[in-house]
Design an enzyme around this catalytic site. Sequence first.
Site, short mmCIF file in Angstrom:
data_model
loop_
_atom_site.label_atom_id
_atom_site.label_comp_id
_atom_site.label_asym_id
_atom_site.label_seq_id
_atom_site.Cartn_x
_atom_site.Cartn_y
_atom_site.Cartn_z
N LYS A 81 35.23 46.74 36.08
CA LYS A 81 35.45 45.84 34.58
C LYS A 81 35.65 46.16 33.05
CE LYS A 81 31.99 42.51 36.81
NZ LYS A 81 31.75 43.07 37.84
C1 LIG Z 1 31.73 42.40 39.09
C2 LIG Z 1 31.18 42.39 40.28
C3 LIG Z 1 32.05 42.35 41.16
C4 LIG Z 1 31.80 40.85 41.16
O1 LIG Z 1 33.54 40.54 40.18
P1 LIG Z 1 33.76 39.12 40.29
O2 LIG Z 1 34.36 38.81 38.95
O3 LIG Z 1 32.39 38.24 39.33
O4 LIG Z 1 33.98 38.62 41.32
C5 LIG Z 1 32.13 43.41 42.57
N1 LIG Z 1 31.70 44.22 42.40
C6 LIG Z 1 30.79 45.33 41.01
C7 LIG Z 1 30.60 46.58 41.41
C8 LIG Z 1 31.34 43.89 40.31
O5 LIG Z 1 30.89 44.65 38.93
#
Ligand SMILES: *Cc1c(COP(=O)(O)O)cnc(C)c1O
Length: 452
Positions: free
Chosen positions: A110
């Site tokens: 993210k």
């Molecule tokens: C947010 C997250 C996900 C899921 O991603 P999406 O975009 O919500 O599908 C998977 N793994 C980790 C470590 C995350 O932080």
Amino acid sequence: MKYLSTRGQVPEVSFSTAVEHGLAPDGGLYLPVDLPDLSVHLEEWEGLDYADLCEAFFALFATDIDKEELHAIVSRSYNKFDDPEIAPIVRLDDTCHVLELFHGPTLAFKDFALQLLGNFYEAQINRTGKPISVLGATSGDTGAAAIHGLLGKKGVTTFILYPDGRISPLQERQMTCTGADNVFPLAIEGSFDDAQTAMKTVFQDRVFAAEVGLSAVNSINLARILAQCVYYLYAYFRLSAEVREKTTFVVPTGNFGNVLAGWLVQQMGVPIHGFRVATNQNDILHRLFSTGTYRLDAVAPSVAPSMDIQVASNFERFLYYAVGRDCAKVREIMQTFKGTGEYVFDDFDGGTFSSSRTNDTEISAIIQQVYEDFGYTVDPHTACGFKRDAEVSHPELILATAHPAKFPDTIHQAISQEATHPSLQALKSRSLVKHHVESTPEAIKAFMRAHV
Ligand SMILES: *Cc1c(COP(=O)(O)O)cnc(C)c1O
């Protein structure tokens, strides 16, 4: 480039407005009016480094931001990553590569979007002189990444809702030990979906939104999706010419934001073979792709908490294209789903998507197996990507969405190893500041009013 809402009941807006709003005022999600054709740029973009590729890509979308400003925004966004490749690929064997997306400041994918988004916000505040309040809901990693993307940005007050006791202690520390006075982590009773529902209702109160200059950092924000597109392109270029068009991108999925970005890149003419949506035991999307029924279930907390999601917000963006860009149909489906918790598609076509589901026991076994086979440690989210069919003959690129050190207990249970990272060690000695708020829109608004 202009942006429309998937629900089709608001005028088209510029890139900056779409980023500022987050959610469209009609409750829909923003998308480009037309997807550009990237195939004509592939030759020219092939050797670019990460930041240059990002800038070239965004130049097609952020058309209301001038080129120099865009350059400044992008070049600041990837300088806190701890690997010069930004998104390095690790080869485990012929059919298995890993795209490591955990080299940013909070050790999860993210950061790619939120470091950039923080700089877009800052540029916008400099331009307009108007302060903003950012509200987000997190299942763990978004909140930390958002807070670190917005830390020290003048004119931004950040409020992050998270389900108390349902995120990992280290994720909580990343949000609550910043020492920043413009950051408010709000612990609520309930699940991530409760937090997200309350947040959406707050956004629909337009008077309140205008009053506090409300903006969203959740994966509904268009800038986040576009920022994520860049590492799919980058990975495509970094795979060898023989395999890049045969490789399935495997994406540990919760809210459908990450994998949607990859799918959009494919829709824009980059010949990616396909995608596997890898869910944990909260498998609404696996059930959709395997049965054509999108049906809400209770969230069952798992060892991969950032994927403990049932209402996959970004699914609406895919839906818009899947129903032939018919906004009335999108509204009808979302209405039905909201009312009944279910929508059954007759002849659902998942296109190049496949899916898998991995429960907690399997996650632990996979962490162990991958460590034994390759001497490589995967975090519990990434582990879901390793649930492969017995005979995988075509190459897969598995997106590693978090650093294993964020989930030391699960790692320790599986392989009796200590997973650590210096940035997380440092957090343990800092004091933790969080606020308890009821997960109702009224309580959240009252807290925000009192703190902007
Ligand atoms: C947010 C997250 C996900 C899921 O991603 P999406 O975009 O919500 O599908 C998977 N793994 C980790 C470590 C995350 O932080």
